[in-house]
Design a protein around this motif. Structure first.
Motif, PDB file in Angstrom:
ATOM      1  N   MET A 115      32.570  25.251 -10.492  1.00 35.78           N
ATOM      2  CA  MET A 115      32.573  26.372  -9.579  1.00 35.78           C
ATOM      3  C   MET A 115      33.549  27.427 -10.105  1.00 35.78           C
ATOM      4  SD  MET A 115      33.694  26.760  -5.537  1.00 35.78           S
ATOM      5  CE  MET A 115      33.202  25.141  -5.172  1.00 35.78           C
ATOM      6  N   ALA A 116      33.103  28.655 -10.088  1.00 39.32           N
ATOM      7  CA  ALA A 116      33.968  29.772 -10.437  1.00 39.32           C
ATOM      8  C   ALA A 116      34.639  30.271  -9.155  1.00 39.32           C
ATOM      9  CB  ALA A 116      33.155  30.890 -11.072  1.00 39.32           C
ATOM     10  N   THR A 117      35.874  30.720  -9.265  1.00 37.76           N
ATOM     11  CA  THR A 117      36.610  31.221  -8.107  1.00 37.76           C
ATOM     12  C   THR A 117      37.108  32.632  -8.396  1.00 37.76           C
ATOM     13  OG1 THR A 117      37.313  28.989  -7.506  1.00 37.76           O
ATOM     14  CG2 THR A 117      38.578  30.806  -6.574  1.00 37.76           C
ATOM     15  N   LEU A 118      36.954  33.494  -7.403  1.00 36.22           N
ATOM     16  CA  LEU A 118      37.422  34.872  -7.524  1.00 36.22           C
ATOM     17  C   LEU A 118      38.227  35.203  -6.265  1.00 36.22           C
ATOM     18  CD1 LEU A 118      37.369  37.472  -9.199  1.00 36.22           C
ATOM     19  CD2 LEU A 118      35.269  38.083  -8.011  1.00 36.22           C
ATOM     20  N   ASP A 119      39.524  35.410  -6.441  1.00 30.82           N
ATOM     21  CA  ASP A 119      40.414  35.757  -5.339  1.00 30.82           C
ATOM     22  C   ASP A 119      40.541  37.277  -5.308  1.00 30.82           C
ATOM     23  OD1 ASP A 119      42.526  36.171  -3.560  1.00 30.82           O
ATOM     24  OD2 ASP A 119      43.627  34.409  -4.259  1.00 30.82           O
ATOM     25  N   ALA A 155      31.096  38.655 -11.782  1.00 30.18           N
ATOM     26  CA  ALA A 155      31.295  37.202 -11.784  1.00 30.18           C
ATOM     27  C   ALA A 155      29.976  36.474 -11.540  1.00 30.18           C
ATOM     28  CB  ALA A 155      32.329  36.815 -10.721  1.00 30.18           C
ATOM     29  N   VAL A 156      29.146  37.010 -10.652  1.00 28.94           N
ATOM     30  CA  VAL A 156      27.820  36.418 -10.402  1.00 28.94           C
ATOM     31  C   VAL A 156      26.998  36.422 -11.694  1.00 28.94           C
ATOM     32  CG1 VAL A 156      25.617  36.787  -9.204  1.00 28.94           C
ATOM     33  CG2 VAL A 156      27.757  36.935  -7.942  1.00 28.94           C
ATOM     34  N   GLY A 157      27.074  37.507 -12.437  1.00 32.77           N
ATOM     35  CA  GLY A 157      26.323  37.624 -13.682  1.00 32.77           C
ATOM     36  C   GLY A 157      26.759  36.641 -14.751  1.00 32.77           C
ATOM     37  N   GLU A 158      27.965  36.122 -14.645  1.00 34.75           N
ATOM     38  CA  GLU A 158      28.481  35.170 -15.625  1.00 34.75           C
ATOM     39  C   GLU A 158      28.243  33.715 -15.237  1.00 34.75           C
ATOM     40  OE1 GLU A 158      32.572  36.056 -16.419  1.00 34.75           O
ATOM     41  OE2 GLU A 158      32.142  38.144 -16.919  1.00 34.75           O
ATOM     42  N   LEU A 159      27.698  33.475 -14.044  1.00 29.02           N
ATOM     43  CA  LEU A 159      27.473  32.104 -13.586  1.00 29.02           C
ATOM     44  C   LEU A 159      26.343  31.430 -14.345  1.00 29.02           C
ATOM     45  CD1 LEU A 159      27.593  32.553  -9.697  1.00 29.02           C
ATOM     46  CD2 LEU A 159      29.402  31.628 -11.161  1.00 29.02           C
ATOM     47  N   LEU A 207      29.932  30.201  -6.795  1.00 27.94           N
ATOM     48  CA  LEU A 207      31.047  31.138  -6.846  1.00 27.94           C
ATOM     49  C   LEU A 207      31.787  31.095  -5.519  1.00 27.94           C
ATOM     50  CD1 LEU A 207      32.619  33.506  -8.167  1.00 27.94           C
ATOM     51  CD2 LEU A 207      30.924  35.043  -7.153  1.00 27.94           C
ATOM     52  N   GLU A 208      33.085  30.853  -5.594  1.00 26.78           N
ATOM     53  CA  GLU A 208      33.926  30.887  -4.408  1.00 26.78           C
ATOM     54  C   GLU A 208      34.692  32.206  -4.394  1.00 26.78           C
ATOM     55  OE1 GLU A 208      37.064  28.047  -2.161  1.00 26.78           O
ATOM     56  OE2 GLU A 208      37.494  28.450  -4.269  1.00 26.78           O
ATOM     57  N   ILE A 209      34.590  32.921  -3.279  1.00 27.94           N
ATOM     58  CA  ILE A 209      35.334  34.158  -3.068  1.00 27.94           C
ATOM     59  C   ILE A 209      36.440  33.850  -2.069  1.00 27.94           C
ATOM     60  CG2 ILE A 209      35.234  36.537  -2.205  1.00 27.94           C
ATOM     61  CD1 ILE A 209      33.573  36.167  -4.721  1.00 27.94           C
ATOM     62  N   ILE A 210      37.651  34.284  -2.370  1.00 25.42           N
ATOM     63  CA  ILE A 210      38.768  34.142  -1.441  1.00 25.42           C
ATOM     64  C   ILE A 210      39.157  35.554  -1.006  1.00 25.42           C
ATOM     65  CG2 ILE A 210      41.107  33.281  -1.079  1.00 25.42           C
ATOM     66  CD1 ILE A 210      40.579  31.367  -3.481  1.00 25.42           C
ATOM     67  N   ALA A 211      39.118  35.775   0.305  1.00 29.36           N
ATOM     68  CA  ALA A 211      39.366  37.113   0.853  1.00 29.36           C
ATOM     69  C   ALA A 211      40.285  37.013   2.076  1.00 29.36           C
ATOM     70  CB  ALA A 211      38.044  37.766   1.239  1.00 29.36           C
ATOM     71  N   PRO A 212      40.913  38.121   2.454  1.00 31.04           N
ATOM     72  CA  PRO A 212      41.784  38.105   3.634  1.00 31.04           C
ATOM     73  C   PRO A 212      41.026  38.268   4.954  1.00 31.04           C
ATOM     74  CG  PRO A 212      41.888  40.245   2.605  1.00 31.04           C
ATOM     75  CD  PRO A 212      41.012  39.379   1.724  1.00 31.04           C
ATOM     76  N   PHE A 213      39.713  38.438   4.877  1.00 24.68           N
ATOM     77  CA  PHE A 213      38.878  38.570   6.067  1.00 24.68           C
ATOM     78  C   PHE A 213      37.493  38.036   5.711  1.00 24.68           C
ATOM     79  CE2 PHE A 213      38.752  42.544   3.685  1.00 24.68           C
ATOM     80  CZ  PHE A 213      37.382  42.685   3.460  1.00 24.68           C
ATOM     81  N   GLU A 214      36.673  37.782   6.712  1.00 20.13           N
ATOM     82  CA  GLU A 214      35.325  37.303   6.449  1.00 20.13           C
ATOM     83  C   GLU A 214      34.503  38.434   5.839  1.00 20.13           C
ATOM     84  OE1 GLU A 214      31.713  34.802   8.511  1.00 20.13           O
ATOM     85  OE2 GLU A 214      33.163  35.793   9.815  1.00 20.13           O
TER      86      GLU A 214
END
Length: 73
Positions: free
Chosen positions: A1-5, A23-27, A33-40
């Protein structure tokens, strides 16, 4: 899994959409792909659905949102 904060991007007033799409294009086809964000990141759900991904969202006690995007089996 790739992660992008993207929390730092957003805190700096930057739009992380291009980084996310890159990042999606590199999967690999089976990679998620996991996205980490401060809001939904609700607006991202429709975009990712349109390009063939499902999502699972979890709010963390620290206030971060972790969203995993996957291609259906």
């Amino acid at each position: 899994m790739a992660t992008l904060d993207v929390r730092r991007d957003l805190a700096a007033g930057l739009e992380p959409f291009e980084r996310i799409i890159a990042a999606v294009g590199e999967l690999d086809p089976t990679e998620s792909l996991e996205i980490i964000a401060p809001f939904e990141p609700e607006p991202l759900y429709a975009v990712m659905t349109d390009i063939g991904f499902t999502h699972e969202t979890k709010a963390r006690p620290d206030g971060a949102w972790h969203v995993t995007f996957r291609r259906p089996d």
